[in-house]
Design a protein around this motif. Structure first.
Motif, PDB file in Angstrom:
ATOM      1  N   ALA A 201       0.831  -1.208   0.000  1.00 51.14           N
ATOM      2  CA  ALA A 201       0.000   0.000   0.000  1.00 51.14           C
ATOM      3  C   ALA A 201       0.864   1.256   0.000  1.00 51.14           C
ATOM      4  CB  ALA A 201      -0.946  -0.007   1.208  1.00 51.14           C
ATOM      5  N   ASN A 202       1.909   1.257   0.798  1.00 52.16           N
ATOM      6  CA  ASN A 202       2.791   2.422   0.853  1.00 52.16           C
ATOM      7  C   ASN A 202       3.627   2.568  -0.410  1.00 52.16           C
ATOM      8  OD1 ASN A 202       2.574   3.967   3.453  1.00 52.16           O
ATOM      9  ND2 ASN A 202       2.591   1.860   4.181  1.00 52.16           N
ATOM     10  N   THR A 203       3.973   1.457  -1.045  1.00 49.74           N
ATOM     11  CA  THR A 203       4.684   1.512  -2.321  1.00 49.74           C
ATOM     12  C   THR A 203       3.792   2.134  -3.388  1.00 49.74           C
ATOM     13  OG1 THR A 203       6.009  -0.423  -1.722  1.00 49.74           O
ATOM     14  CG2 THR A 203       5.887   0.131  -4.065  1.00 49.74           C
ATOM     15  N   CYS A 204       2.521   1.770  -3.396  1.00 50.43           N
ATOM     16  CA  CYS A 204       1.574   2.385  -4.333  1.00 50.43           C
ATOM     17  C   CYS A 204       1.490   3.891  -4.103  1.00 50.43           C
ATOM     18  CB  CYS A 204       0.178   1.755  -4.191  1.00 50.43           C
ATOM     19  SG  CYS A 204       0.051   0.071  -4.802  1.00 50.43           S
ATOM     20  N   LEU A 205       1.412   4.299  -2.832  1.00 50.06           N
ATOM     21  CA  LEU A 205       1.344   5.722  -2.507  1.00 50.06           C
ATOM     22  C   LEU A 205       2.610   6.453  -2.955  1.00 50.06           C
ATOM     23  CD1 LEU A 205      -0.214   8.019  -1.110  1.00 50.06           C
ATOM     24  CD2 LEU A 205       0.895   7.324   1.025  1.00 50.06           C
ATOM     25  N   LEU A 206       3.761   5.854  -2.699  1.00 50.81           N
ATOM     26  CA  LEU A 206       5.027   6.465  -3.104  1.00 50.81           C
ATOM     27  C   LEU A 206       5.116   6.567  -4.628  1.00 50.81           C
ATOM     28  CD1 LEU A 206       7.815   7.576  -2.350  1.00 50.81           C
ATOM     29  CD2 LEU A 206       8.659   5.212  -2.425  1.00 50.81           C
ATOM     30  N   ALA A 207       4.702   5.511  -5.322  1.00 49.55           N
ATOM     31  CA  ALA A 207       4.738   5.528  -6.791  1.00 49.55           C
ATOM     32  C   ALA A 207       3.822   6.620  -7.342  1.00 49.55           C
ATOM     33  CB  ALA A 207       4.344   4.162  -7.345  1.00 49.55           C
ATOM     34  N   MET A 208       2.643   6.792  -6.734  1.00 52.04           N
ATOM     35  CA  MET A 208       1.741   7.867  -7.170  1.00 52.04           C
ATOM     36  C   MET A 208       2.410   9.226  -6.982  1.00 52.04           C
ATOM     37  SD  MET A 208      -2.129   6.861  -6.016  1.00 52.04           S
ATOM     38  CE  MET A 208      -1.767   6.646  -4.287  1.00 52.04           C
ATOM     39  N   LEU A 209       3.041   9.411  -5.851  1.00 52.51           N
ATOM     40  CA  LEU A 209       3.725  10.680  -5.567  1.00 52.51           C
ATOM     41  C   LEU A 209       4.825  10.943  -6.581  1.00 52.51           C
ATOM     42  CD1 LEU A 209       4.253  13.111  -3.660  1.00 52.51           C
ATOM     43  CD2 LEU A 209       5.840  11.615  -2.434  1.00 52.51           C
ATOM     44  N   VAL A 210       5.676   9.941  -6.816  1.00 59.20           N
ATOM     45  CA  VAL A 210       6.786  10.114  -7.751  1.00 59.20           C
ATOM     46  C   VAL A 210       6.272  10.393  -9.161  1.00 59.20           C
ATOM     47  CG1 VAL A 210       8.703   8.894  -8.881  1.00 59.20           C
ATOM     48  CG2 VAL A 210       8.427   8.771  -6.393  1.00 59.20           C
TER      49      VAL A 210
ATOM     50  N   VAL B 184       0.480   9.061 -16.806  1.00 56.64           N
ATOM     51  CA  VAL B 184       0.490   9.282 -15.357  1.00 56.64           C
ATOM     52  C   VAL B 184      -0.909   9.167 -14.756  1.00 56.64           C
ATOM     53  CG1 VAL B 184       0.960  10.968 -13.529  1.00 56.64           C
ATOM     54  CG2 VAL B 184       2.615  10.618 -15.373  1.00 56.64           C
ATOM     55  N   TRP B 185      -1.901   9.752 -15.390  1.00 58.20           N
ATOM     56  CA  TRP B 185      -3.258   9.727 -14.834  1.00 58.20           C
ATOM     57  C   TRP B 185      -3.805   8.302 -14.683  1.00 58.20           C
ATOM     58  CZ3 TRP B 185      -6.470  11.965 -11.825  1.00 58.20           C
ATOM     59  CH2 TRP B 185      -7.823  11.639 -11.854  1.00 58.20           C
ATOM     60  N   PRO B 186      -3.753   7.452 -15.721  1.00 60.59           N
ATOM     61  CA  PRO B 186      -4.286   6.102 -15.540  1.00 60.59           C
ATOM     62  C   PRO B 186      -3.482   5.273 -14.530  1.00 60.59           C
ATOM     63  CG  PRO B 186      -3.504   6.391 -17.808  1.00 60.59           C
ATOM     64  CD  PRO B 186      -3.403   7.707 -17.131  1.00 60.59           C
ATOM     65  N   TRP B 187      -2.160   5.446 -14.505  1.00 61.57           N
ATOM     66  CA  TRP B 187      -1.365   4.711 -13.524  1.00 61.57           C
ATOM     67  C   TRP B 187      -1.666   5.195 -12.101  1.00 61.57           C
ATOM     68  CZ3 TRP B 187       0.951   0.280 -13.253  1.00 61.57           C
ATOM     69  CH2 TRP B 187       1.355  -0.355 -14.415  1.00 61.57           C
ATOM     70  N   THR B 188      -1.866   6.491 -11.947  1.00 61.18           N
ATOM     71  CA  THR B 188      -2.220   7.016 -10.626  1.00 61.18           C
ATOM     72  C   THR B 188      -3.557   6.437 -10.170  1.00 61.18           C
ATOM     73  OG1 THR B 188      -0.993   9.056 -11.000  1.00 61.18           O
ATOM     74  CG2 THR B 188      -2.692   9.123  -9.313  1.00 61.18           C
ATOM     75  N   GLY B 189      -4.517   6.359 -11.077  1.00 62.26           N
ATOM     76  CA  GLY B 189      -5.818   5.766 -10.739  1.00 62.26           C
ATOM     77  C   GLY B 189      -5.696   4.310 -10.338  1.00 62.26           C
ATOM     78  N   LEU B 190      -4.922   3.547 -11.115  1.00 67.22           N
ATOM     79  CA  LEU B 190      -4.727   2.128 -10.802  1.00 67.22           C
ATOM     80  C   LEU B 190      -4.022   1.954  -9.460  1.00 67.22           C
ATOM     81  CD1 LEU B 190      -4.792  -0.889 -11.616  1.00 67.22           C
ATOM     82  CD2 LEU B 190      -2.556  -0.501 -12.693  1.00 67.22           C
ATOM     83  N   LEU B 191      -2.979   2.722  -9.237  1.00 64.07           N
ATOM     84  CA  LEU B 191      -2.242   2.615  -7.973  1.00 64.07           C
ATOM     85  C   LEU B 191      -3.100   3.024  -6.782  1.00 64.07           C
ATOM     86  CD1 LEU B 191       1.187   3.964  -9.218  1.00 64.07           C
ATOM     87  CD2 LEU B 191       0.704   1.621  -8.451  1.00 64.07           C
ATOM     88  N   PHE B 192      -3.970   4.008  -6.977  1.00 61.50           N
ATOM     89  CA  PHE B 192      -4.874   4.406  -5.893  1.00 61.50           C
ATOM     90  C   PHE B 192      -5.843   3.272  -5.549  1.00 61.50           C
ATOM     91  CE2 PHE B 192      -8.813   6.185  -4.254  1.00 61.50           C
ATOM     92  CZ  PHE B 192      -8.339   6.887  -3.161  1.00 61.50           C
ATOM     93  N   VAL B 193      -6.384   2.624  -6.568  1.00 64.23           N
ATOM     94  CA  VAL B 193      -7.294   1.495  -6.339  1.00 64.23           C
ATOM     95  C   VAL B 193      -6.556   0.374  -5.625  1.00 64.23           C
ATOM     96  CG1 VAL B 193      -8.635  -0.315  -7.505  1.00 64.23           C
ATOM     97  CG2 VAL B 193      -8.857   2.065  -8.233  1.00 64.23           C
ATOM     98  N   TRP B 194      -5.358   0.049  -6.097  1.00 58.80           N
ATOM     99  CA  TRP B 194      -4.575  -1.005  -5.449  1.00 58.80           C
ATOM    100  C   TRP B 194      -4.260  -0.642  -4.003  1.00 58.80           C
ATOM    101  CZ3 TRP B 194      -0.394  -2.484  -9.612  1.00 58.80           C
ATOM    102  CH2 TRP B 194      -0.983  -3.302 -10.573  1.00 58.80           C
ATOM    103  N   MET B 195      -3.854   0.604  -3.775  1.00 62.03           N
ATOM    104  CA  MET B 195      -3.541   1.047  -2.408  1.00 62.03           C
ATOM    105  C   MET B 195      -4.766   0.874  -1.508  1.00 62.03           C
ATOM    106  SD  MET B 195      -2.486   4.839  -1.061  1.00 62.03           S
ATOM    107  CE  MET B 195      -4.095   5.458  -1.464  1.00 62.03           C
TER     108      MET B 195
END
Length: 172
Positions: free
Chosen positions: A24-33, A52-63
């Motif tokens: 979960a924290n890796t997803c958050l860090l990846a979204m930030l970066v 960036v937008w679709p990956w941020t959405g996917l990472l948010f869902v995973w997080m």
């Protein structure tokens, strides 16, 4: 035998909690970066990075899905026990067992529907070279772990172990 199973399950869930916490924290860090790079890129060349937008959405869902298990494991969910606490120890025991059974049943139902849900999620996600079903995989993993967590609480109840949230002896 039951206490051995409870100890083994508790150990496994603790390990899974640590893994899901890191994920979960890796997803958050990846979204930030990703978003910092996108902002810097846009400032430098006046063009946005479209992925960036679709990956941020996917990472948010995973997080969120990884966090689903962590929230229940650490008893950070919202409970309203006021009236149950007023009713006394018998009501507390009854609601503990009843809520555990309901949650286990709901997680089993969710997992029973998982294959059909995954089969219906076909095709690549927009601008991401992943099949749509990968968005839901962490949900089902989390649901399985949440179900096991509440099954463990039922075993603990049978062994006479007090409810973790009542003792404030919640795994951290």
């Amino acid at each position: 035998m039951l206490s051995y199973a409870a100890r083994a399950l508790r150990h496994g869930l603790s390990g899974a909690e640590r893994v899901f916490f890191v994920l979960a924290n890796t997803c958050l860090l990846a979204m930030l970066v990703l978003n910092v790079v996108n902002i810097a890129w846009r400032g430098a060349v006046d063009q946005s990075l479209n992925f960036v937008w679709p990956w941020t959405g996917l990472l948010f869902v995973w997080m969120s899905f990884f966090g689903f298990f962590i929230v229940y494991r650490r008893a950070k969910d919202i409970t309203v026990d006021y009236f149950v606490d007023l009713a006394g120890p018998k009501a507390q025991r009854l609601t503990r067992v009843l809520s555990d059974l309901i949650i286990v049943a709901l997680m089993v139902l969710l997992l029973i529907e998982a294959p059909r849900t995954l089969e219906s999620q076909v095709g690549d996600m927009e601008l991401i070279e992943l099949q749509r079903y990968w968005m839901s995989v962490p949900l089902f993993a989390s649901a399985a772990l949440v179900g096991l967590h509440f099954l463990l609480d039922l075993i603990d109840f049978a062994l006479g172990v007090p409810e973790a949230r009542k003792n404030f002896d919640v795994p951290e």
